[in-house]
Design a protein around this motif. Sequence first.
Motif, mmCIF file in Angstrom:
data_model
loop_
_atom_site.group_PDB
_atom_site.id
_atom_site.type_symbol
_atom_site.label_atom_id
_atom_site.label_comp_id
_atom_site.label_asym_id
_atom_site.label_seq_id
_atom_site.Cartn_x
_atom_site.Cartn_y
_atom_site.Cartn_z
ATOM 1 N N ALA A 291 0.730 -0.983 0.005
ATOM 2 C CA ALA A 291 -0.123 -0.027 0.020
ATOM 3 C C ALA A 291 0.915 1.396 -0.107
ATOM 4 O O ALA A 291 2.204 1.361 0.322
ATOM 5 N N ALA A 292 0.254 2.251 -0.361
ATOM 6 C CA ALA A 292 0.965 3.790 -0.196
ATOM 7 C C ALA A 292 1.920 4.055 1.068
ATOM 8 O O ALA A 292 2.638 4.607 0.897
ATOM 9 N N ASP A 293 1.120 3.403 2.113
ATOM 10 C CA ASP A 293 1.664 3.813 3.515
ATOM 11 C C ASP A 293 2.893 2.832 3.841
ATOM 12 O O ASP A 293 3.499 3.012 4.996
ATOM 13 N N ALA A 294 3.368 1.971 2.998
ATOM 14 C CA ALA A 294 4.422 0.818 3.239
ATOM 15 C C ALA A 294 5.687 1.617 3.446
ATOM 16 O O ALA A 294 6.055 2.650 2.563
ATOM 17 N N PRO A 295 6.449 1.560 4.541
ATOM 18 C CA PRO A 295 7.668 2.324 4.853
ATOM 19 C C PRO A 295 8.878 1.837 3.855
ATOM 20 O O PRO A 295 8.901 0.780 3.548
ATOM 21 N N ALA A 296 9.990 2.873 3.456
ATOM 22 C CA ALA A 296 11.036 2.403 3.050
ATOM 23 C C ALA A 296 11.884 1.708 4.037
ATOM 24 O O ALA A 296 12.303 2.167 5.081
ATOM 25 N N ASP A 297 12.809 0.811 3.507
ATOM 26 C CA ASP A 297 14.219 0.415 4.418
ATOM 27 C C ASP A 297 15.341 1.104 3.907
ATOM 28 O O ASP A 297 15.713 0.938 2.770
#
Length: 190
Positions: free
Chosen positions: A24-30
């Motif tokens: 989803a659009a709210d998935a964070p970056a590593d």
Amino acid sequence: MGGETFLWLIRHAPVEGVAGTIHAADAPADLGARAQLEALRQRLPRDAASYASPSRRTVETARALGLEPLQLDEFSEQDFGDWTGRRHDELAATGGEAYARFWSDLARGRPPGGESFEEQVARVRLGLSKIGTGAATLVVHSGTIRAALCIALDLTPQAALRFMIDPLSLTRIDRLATGWRVVSVNQRTI
């Protein structure tokens, strides 16, 4: 639009989450690849306009690169509708005919409640038209970069889907008065 536009397209950092998921659009970056982020930052033009998709992972990546991007919806990843948040292996097992049909025609296939890659290309074309002359960085998604390459090279959407675009890679294209120029695709910094 007169003048020339020089675009640095960066795919966001890997997504922090379960592999094989349609995030989803709210998935964070590593953002753990600090050396790679720094090497990429060194390759970007100074004082360039900066854009990103409004997804959390693109904005976080842009900020890790020292950018404060204008967020444009036109640069969002392809909308996977009802499949967002689900894993591909789960969809393959339970997605039925709709999932199989999608994979048989990737350019025109539309997930339930989502959009096709052809529709994404049209959306990205509109986003690119909003960028003025000069240098600009775009921190976006692999699909967005493929769509930009589709436009720049005048490819069919099906052909543009053949490009591999890795996380934290750099693609360079220029919009000239006489047309488009592709400088590089999917360059890794380290």
